[in-house]
Motif scaffolding. Structure first.
Motif, mmCIF file in Angstrom:
data_model
loop_
_atom_site.group_PDB
_atom_site.id
_atom_site.type_symbol
_atom_site.label_atom_id
_atom_site.label_comp_id
_atom_site.label_asym_id
_atom_site.label_seq_id
_atom_site.Cartn_x
_atom_site.Cartn_y
_atom_site.Cartn_z
ATOM 1 N N PHE A 58 0.811 -1.219 0.000
ATOM 2 C CA PHE A 58 0.000 0.000 0.000
ATOM 3 C C PHE A 58 0.848 1.274 0.000
ATOM 4 N N GLY A 59 2.164 1.146 0.108
ATOM 5 C CA GLY A 59 3.046 2.309 0.063
ATOM 6 C C GLY A 59 3.123 3.043 1.395
ATOM 7 N N LEU A 60 4.124 3.895 1.530
ATOM 8 C CA LEU A 60 4.341 4.623 2.787
ATOM 9 C C LEU A 60 3.120 5.432 3.197
ATOM 10 N N LEU A 61 2.546 6.183 2.264
ATOM 11 C CA LEU A 61 1.450 7.076 2.624
ATOM 12 C C LEU A 61 0.248 6.311 3.165
ATOM 13 N N ALA A 62 -0.149 5.236 2.495
ATOM 14 C CA ALA A 62 -1.345 4.511 2.931
ATOM 15 C C ALA A 62 -1.107 3.784 4.249
ATOM 16 N N HIS A 63 0.076 3.184 4.416
ATOM 17 C CA HIS A 63 0.352 2.502 5.672
ATOM 18 C C HIS A 63 0.424 3.498 6.827
ATOM 19 N N LEU A 64 1.000 4.673 6.584
ATOM 20 C CA LEU A 64 1.071 5.676 7.632
ATOM 21 C C LEU A 64 -0.300 6.270 7.917
ATOM 22 N N TYR A 65 -1.108 6.424 6.889
ATOM 23 C CA TYR A 65 -2.478 6.899 7.105
ATOM 24 C C TYR A 65 -3.255 5.932 7.991
ATOM 25 N N LEU A 98 -2.187 5.953 -4.197
ATOM 26 C CA LEU A 98 -2.265 7.410 -4.082
ATOM 27 C C LEU A 98 -3.708 7.884 -4.182
ATOM 28 N N ALA A 99 -4.468 7.299 -5.092
ATOM 29 C CA ALA A 99 -5.871 7.701 -5.245
ATOM 30 C C ALA A 99 -6.658 7.439 -3.969
ATOM 31 N N TRP A 100 -6.337 6.341 -3.263
ATOM 32 C CA TRP A 100 -7.067 6.016 -2.042
ATOM 33 C C TRP A 100 -6.735 6.967 -0.901
ATOM 34 N N VAL A 101 -5.476 7.363 -0.803
ATOM 35 C CA VAL A 101 -5.052 8.143 0.360
ATOM 36 C C VAL A 101 -5.238 9.647 0.158
ATOM 37 N N GLU A 102 -5.335 10.112 -1.069
ATOM 38 C CA GLU A 102 -5.386 11.565 -1.327
ATOM 39 C C GLU A 102 -6.519 12.287 -0.587
ATOM 40 N N PRO A 103 -7.719 11.710 -0.461
ATOM 41 C CA PRO A 103 -8.773 12.431 0.285
ATOM 42 C C PRO A 103 -8.436 12.651 1.758
ATOM 43 N N HIS A 104 -7.457 11.941 2.282
ATOM 44 C CA HIS A 104 -7.089 12.035 3.693
ATOM 45 C C HIS A 104 -5.743 12.721 3.888
ATOM 46 N N LEU A 105 -5.260 13.355 2.836
ATOM 47 C CA LEU A 105 -3.899 13.885 2.812
ATOM 48 C C LEU A 105 -3.879 15.382 2.563
ATOM 49 N N ASP A 106 -3.131 16.086 3.413
ATOM 50 C CA ASP A 106 -2.806 17.487 3.147
ATOM 51 C C ASP A 106 -1.397 17.496 2.575
ATOM 52 N N ALA A 107 -1.303 17.592 1.243
ATOM 53 C CA ALA A 107 -0.012 17.463 0.563
ATOM 54 C C ALA A 107 0.785 18.753 0.538
ATOM 55 N N GLY A 108 0.192 19.858 0.942
ATOM 56 C CA GLY A 108 0.915 21.126 0.912
ATOM 57 C C GLY A 108 1.389 21.446 -0.491
ATOM 58 N N ARG A 109 2.681 21.721 -0.622
ATOM 59 C CA ARG A 109 3.250 22.061 -1.930
ATOM 60 C C ARG A 109 3.956 20.887 -2.604
ATOM 61 N N GLY A 126 3.190 16.040 -7.792
ATOM 62 C CA GLY A 126 2.695 14.726 -8.157
ATOM 63 C C GLY A 126 3.744 13.642 -8.211
ATOM 64 N N ASP A 127 4.935 13.935 -8.755
ATOM 65 C CA ASP A 127 5.983 12.916 -8.845
ATOM 66 C C ASP A 127 6.424 12.466 -7.461
ATOM 67 N N GLU A 128 6.599 13.426 -6.547
ATOM 68 C CA GLU A 128 7.015 13.076 -5.189
ATOM 69 C C GLU A 128 5.927 12.263 -4.493
ATOM 70 N N LEU A 129 4.670 12.597 -4.751
ATOM 71 C CA LEU A 129 3.571 11.841 -4.159
ATOM 72 C C LEU A 129 3.570 10.398 -4.651
ATOM 73 N N LEU A 130 3.876 10.188 -5.924
ATOM 74 C CA LEU A 130 3.939 8.824 -6.449
ATOM 75 C C LEU A 130 5.044 8.025 -5.774
ATOM 76 N N LEU A 131 6.180 8.650 -5.510
ATOM 77 C CA LEU A 131 7.253 7.939 -4.809
ATOM 78 C C LEU A 131 6.840 7.601 -3.374
ATOM 79 N N LEU A 132 6.137 8.514 -2.728
ATOM 80 C CA LEU A 132 5.691 8.267 -1.354
ATOM 81 C C LEU A 132 4.595 7.206 -1.298
ATOM 82 N N ALA A 133 3.891 7.013 -2.420
ATOM 83 C CA ALA A 133 2.855 5.983 -2.501
ATOM 84 C C ALA A 133 3.356 4.717 -3.178
ATOM 85 N N ASP A 134 4.626 4.684 -3.546
ATOM 86 C CA ASP A 134 5.207 3.565 -4.289
ATOM 87 C C ASP A 134 4.939 2.237 -3.585
ATOM 88 N N ALA A 135 4.378 1.286 -4.309
ATOM 89 C CA ALA A 135 4.056 -0.024 -3.742
ATOM 90 C C ALA A 135 5.345 -0.791 -3.442
#
Length: 335
Positions: free
Chosen positions: A233-240, A280-291, A294-303
């Protein structure tokens, strides 16, 4: 430095629709699937960790002040080399035990094999890789189960032991504590490149075959009570999921997150799995990405496959990538 294809000349990744933990059912679909299962059916007080928050393994209290840890994990080929695939799959399955603070005791193999398509000698190499990693972990391997399957799959069901008073739980996070990550990210995009081109990335194989034993023991020694591992699920989803279960907001210092060599280049060249995009699509509604772009977000969501432990607390050798703060707004925030 890269090499080409496996020594066998047979590219296992070409026999699978996905690869490694990127072939997992997306987190949102999985949560719908298991919602409401087993509620109220377990013996009271015995099941210490179950389905409630999506922990990495089940934990049941037994007599003698101990707890049994149980988990199962398997997936399609993530690399072409059968021995390496076996090692990676075993390390990934064992990680679930380490992620809750346990020690693996015994494992059984889970093997699906297209017996009319791929040589059985390759299956033997897969099993040999799994056995070698399990033995390195001090875990017995005692048989297993195999089926004739059109798509190769391999993993393990692992049983371990833990101290019921010293578990690492996904709901144990508390505001004011740092977040550590024991392995760099990036195996997902490197594995996607490997599947597409045949290039071999030793740094990715080394990361995926490294056991999370030391990180788990260090977390317990440091008094940590909250952890999860970073896999499909990637870093973002597991941390969420951790922040949601703990009732806090997780703040990630994006510049502090480590990546494997070649990961950014693989992203730049478009080697992003469908699993990563679904994460990334699953976690984005729960994420304040600031600035953060998209590329960095994909790496943070990398499976990730056989990724590191995400520990609430500081552990030796692991970079601190953020902190937990009182819940304010989104449960996940980047800075």
């Amino acid at each position: 430095m890269t090499e080409t294809t496996a020594p066998t000349g047979i590219r296992l990744t070409q026999y699978a629709h996905g690869g490694g933990c990127a072939c997992k059912i997306p987190p949102g679909e999985l949560e719908i699937m298991v919602s409401g299962l087993l509620i109220g059916s377990e013996p009271p007080g015995d099941l210490l960790i179950g389905l409630d928050d999506g922990d990495d393994a089940a934990v049941v209290r037994i007599e003698g002040g101990r707890a049994v840890v149980a988990t199962a994990d398997f997936f399609t080929p993530v690399v072409d080399d059968p021995y390496d695939w076996g090692r990676i799959a075993a390390a990934n399955a064992l990680s679930d035990v380490y992620a809750v603070g346990g020690e693996p005791l015994v494992a059984v193999n889970l093997l699906g094999w297209p017996r009319d398509t791929l040589p059985l000698e390759l299956a033997r190499e897969v099993l040999r890789g799994g056995l070698d990693v399990a033995l390195k972990a001090g875990c017995h391997v005692a048989g297993g189960h195999s089926v004739d399957d059109p798509e190769p799959k391999y993993g393990m069901a692992v049983t371990g032991l833990a101290d019921p008073g010293r578990l690492l739980r996904i709901d144990g996070g508390r505001a004011g504590l740092p977040i550590s990550l024991s392995k760099p990210l990036g195996v997902g995009v490197l594995n996607s490149r490997h599947k597409a081109t045949g290039e071999v990335f030793p740094q990715a194989v080394a990361a995926m075959t490294t056991l999370n034993a030391d990180a788990s023991r260090a977390a317990l020694a440091a008094g940590a009570r909250c952890a999860t591992d970073v896999t499909g699920f990637g870093l973002l989803a597991h941390l969420y999921k951790l922040a949601r279960a703990s009732g806090v907001t997780a703040v990630v210092d994006v510049a502090a997150v480590p990546y494997l060599e070649g990961a950014r280049e693989a992203l730049r060249d478009g080697y992003v799995s469908g699993g990563t995009r679904r994460n990334l699509a699953w976690v984005e509604p729960h994420l304040d990405a600031g600035r953060v772009g998209g590329d960095e977000l994909l790496l943070l969501a990398d499976a990730q496959t056989s990724g590191g432990l995400l520990v609430v607390g500081e552990i030796p050798g692991a970079p601190v990538i953020g902190e937990l703060v009182p819940r304010e707004g989104a449960p996940l925030r980047l800075r």
